[in-house]
Write an enzyme that holds these catalytic residues in place. Structure first.
Site, short mmCIF file in Angstrom:
data_model
loop_
_atom_site.label_atom_id
_atom_site.label_comp_id
_atom_site.label_asym_id
_atom_site.label_seq_id
_atom_site.Cartn_x
_atom_site.Cartn_y
_atom_site.Cartn_z
N ALA A 275 0.88 -1.17 0.00
CA ALA A 275 0.00 0.00 0.00
C ALA A 275 0.92 1.22 0.00
CB ALA A 275 -0.88 -0.02 1.23
N GLY B 81 0.79 -4.95 0.99
CA GLY B 81 -0.42 -5.08 0.16
C GLY B 81 -0.17 -5.79 -1.16
N GLU C 235 -0.40 -9.36 -0.34
CA GLU C 235 -1.83 -9.62 -0.10
C GLU C 235 -2.61 -9.69 -1.41
OE1 GLU C 235 -1.66 -6.29 2.69
OE2 GLU C 235 -2.67 -7.56 4.16
N GLU D 62 4.92 -4.99 7.35
CA GLU D 62 4.17 -3.89 7.98
C GLU D 62 4.66 -3.56 9.38
OE1 GLU D 62 2.78 -6.31 6.19
OE2 GLU D 62 1.22 -5.49 4.91
N1 CO8 Z 1 4.57 3.20 -0.87
C1 CO8 Z 1 4.93 4.37 -1.45
N2 CO8 Z 1 6.05 4.51 -2.18
C2 CO8 Z 1 6.85 3.43 -2.31
C3 CO8 Z 1 6.55 2.20 -1.73
C4 CO8 Z 1 5.34 2.10 -0.98
N3 CO8 Z 1 4.92 0.94 -0.42
N4 CO8 Z 1 7.52 1.34 -2.03
C5 CO8 Z 1 8.42 2.01 -2.78
N5 CO8 Z 1 8.02 3.28 -2.95
C6 CO8 Z 1 8.70 4.34 -3.69
C7 CO8 Z 1 9.91 4.86 -2.94
O1 CO8 Z 1 9.53 5.80 -1.95
C8 CO8 Z 1 10.72 5.46 -4.07
O2 CO8 Z 1 10.18 6.71 -4.40
P1 CO8 Z 1 11.19 7.96 -4.73
O3 CO8 Z 1 11.94 7.51 -5.96
O4 CO8 Z 1 10.24 9.08 -4.99
O5 CO8 Z 1 12.07 8.12 -3.53
C9 CO8 Z 1 10.42 4.52 -5.24
O6 CO8 Z 1 9.22 3.82 -4.90
C10 CO8 Z 1 11.51 3.51 -5.46
O7 CO8 Z 1 11.70 2.82 -4.24
P2 CO8 Z 1 13.17 2.63 -3.55
O8 CO8 Z 1 14.07 3.74 -3.95
O9 CO8 Z 1 12.96 2.40 -2.10
O10 CO8 Z 1 13.64 1.29 -4.30
P3 CO8 Z 1 14.67 0.20 -3.75
O11 CO8 Z 1 14.93 -0.70 -4.89
O12 CO8 Z 1 15.83 0.87 -3.10
O13 CO8 Z 1 13.88 -0.59 -2.60
C11 CO8 Z 1 11.98 -1.77 -1.67
C12 CO8 Z 1 12.78 -1.39 -2.94
C13 CO8 Z 1 12.82 -2.70 -0.79
C14 CO8 Z 1 10.73 -2.50 -2.14
C15 CO8 Z 1 11.62 -0.49 -0.88
O14 CO8 Z 1 11.05 0.46 -1.79
C16 CO8 Z 1 10.63 -0.72 0.23
O15 CO8 Z 1 11.00 -1.22 1.26
N6 CO8 Z 1 9.36 -0.32 0.00
C17 CO8 Z 1 8.34 -0.40 1.03
C18 CO8 Z 1 7.86 -1.82 1.20
C19 CO8 Z 1 6.83 -1.90 2.29
O16 CO8 Z 1 7.10 -1.62 3.44
N7 CO8 Z 1 5.61 -2.31 1.92
C20 CO8 Z 1 4.52 -2.43 2.85
C21 CO8 Z 1 3.73 -1.18 2.89
S1 CO8 Z 1 2.47 -1.22 4.16
C22 CO8 Z 1 1.23 -2.12 3.47
O17 CO8 Z 1 1.31 -2.56 2.35
C23 CO8 Z 1 0.05 -2.32 4.32
C24 CO8 Z 1 -1.14 -2.92 3.54
C25 CO8 Z 1 -2.41 -2.76 4.30
C26 CO8 Z 1 -2.86 -1.32 4.31
C27 CO8 Z 1 -4.04 -1.12 5.15
C28 CO8 Z 1 -4.68 0.23 4.92
C29 CO8 Z 1 -4.71 1.14 6.09
#
Ligand code: CO8
Length: 260
Positions: free
Chosen positions: A66, A111, A114, A134
């Site tokens: 998400a 997400g 999921e 998460e």
């Molecule tokens: N949300 C928003 N932006 C994201 C997300 C995300 N989940 N993942 C990546 N991005 C963005 C980064 O911020 C970055 O943006 P920018 O270039 O503007 O800085 C761009 O995508 C590229 O990402 P990275 O530079 O971080 O790329 P890397 O290759 O270095 O890393 C990763 C890749 C490991 C996947 C890393 O991006 C990461 O850890 N992302 C987050 C993963 C995460 O924690 N996901 C879980 C999110 S919480 C969730 O899904 C809950 C679901 C239920 C929700 C319930 C509703 C309330």
């Protein structure tokens, strides 16, 4: 077909492919993307002759979760509404009559994992990564992960993944039963479509009944689930496809299913 910014939908015979394409944010799901996903799923449901849907992502992610930026300032009521929206969207995948294959090309986190779990089964590229990270963000899975992951891989493995936020490689995901098959190089999408086409050659009403029996059974005890199977099995015998499928076998020729 309506204009969608971050979703592409392609139809090829009985196989539809839905690609989530917001690569600048690793395909993270925000409310607008979820709305587009629902609209694409409605289009799939309303398009005759679709026998299997393949869901994949553009770039290096399937879906990296998400959208954290969209979630960071939510209060509990808004978070509840967002979680409900995710559930409503993913429930539509399960409600589709045709099977849905997740072709996980890269990161499937939070997400994104999921979303893959809401699909019937998962194929993965060797580059895929799976996890429910998460807890690293101070929250828990909110789009069905605590339930669907437990049902898919068992409670013990789900607990470990959800409590530690550990990320699994494609091979580890295969080992725990989260993924059915792992493909090297760029073979993933072709292989997923090949399986989708094979499913498309089967009796479509029977495939739908199989999907329903499995999903309905997940919420029932064994006795009730078997009763549901009996009903769905019996229902197949009201179809022209059952007559054709069995006649074709006995006449040693390929069946011509019509979906009735
Ligand atoms: N949300 C928003 N932006 C994201 C997300 C995300 N989940 N993942 C990546 N991005 C963005 C980064 O911020 C970055 O943006 P920018 O270039 O503007 O800085 C761009 O995508 C590229 O990402 P990275 O530079 O971080 O790329 P890397 O290759 O270095 O890393 C990763 C890749 C490991 C996947 C890393 O991006 C990461 O850890 N992302 C987050 C993963 C995460 O924690 N996901 C879980 C999110 S919480 C969730 O899904 C809950 C679901 C239920 C929700 C319930 C509703 C309330």
């Amino acid at each position: 077909m309506s204009e969608r910014k971050h979703i592409r939908l392609e139809f090829d015979g009985g196989v539809a492919t839905l690609t989530i394409a917001r690569p600048e944010a690793l395909n993270a799901l925000n409310p607008a993307l979820l709305a587009e996903l629902r609209s694409a799923l409605e289009e799939v449901a309303g398009t005759g002759g679709v026998r299997c849907l393949v869901v994949t992502g553009e770039g290096k992610a399937f879906v990296a979760g998400a959208d954290i930026d969209a979630m960071k300032s939510l209060g509990p009521e808004e978070a509840k509404a967002f979680a409900q929206e995710g559930h409503r969207t993913f429930d539509m995948i399960e409600a589709l009559p045709c099977p849905v294959i997740a072709a996980v090309n890269g990161f499937a986190l939070g997400g994104g994992c999921e979303l893959a779990l809401a699909c019937d089964f998962i194929y993965a590229s060797e580059k895929a990564k799976f996890g429910q990270p998460e807890v690293k963000l101070g929250v828990i899975p909110g789009f069905g992960g605590t339930q669907r992951l437990s049902r898919r891989v068992g409670v013990a493995v789900a607990r470990e993944l959800i409590y530690t936020g550990a990320i699994l490689s494609a091979d580890d995901a295969l080992r725990v039963g989260l993924v059915n098959r792992v493909f090297l190089g760029d073979a993933l999408l072709d292989e997923a479509r090949k399986t989708a086409a094979t499913i498309g050659e089967m009796g479509p009403l029977a495939v739908t009944a199989g999907k329903r029996a499995i999903l309905d059974g997940e919420d029932r005890d064994l006795h009730e689930a078997n009763a549901r199977e009996i009903d769905l099995f019996a229902g197949c015998f009201a179809s022209a496809d059952q007559t054709e499928g069995m006649a074709a076998f006995l006449e040693k020729r390929p069946a011509k299913f019509v979906g009735r």
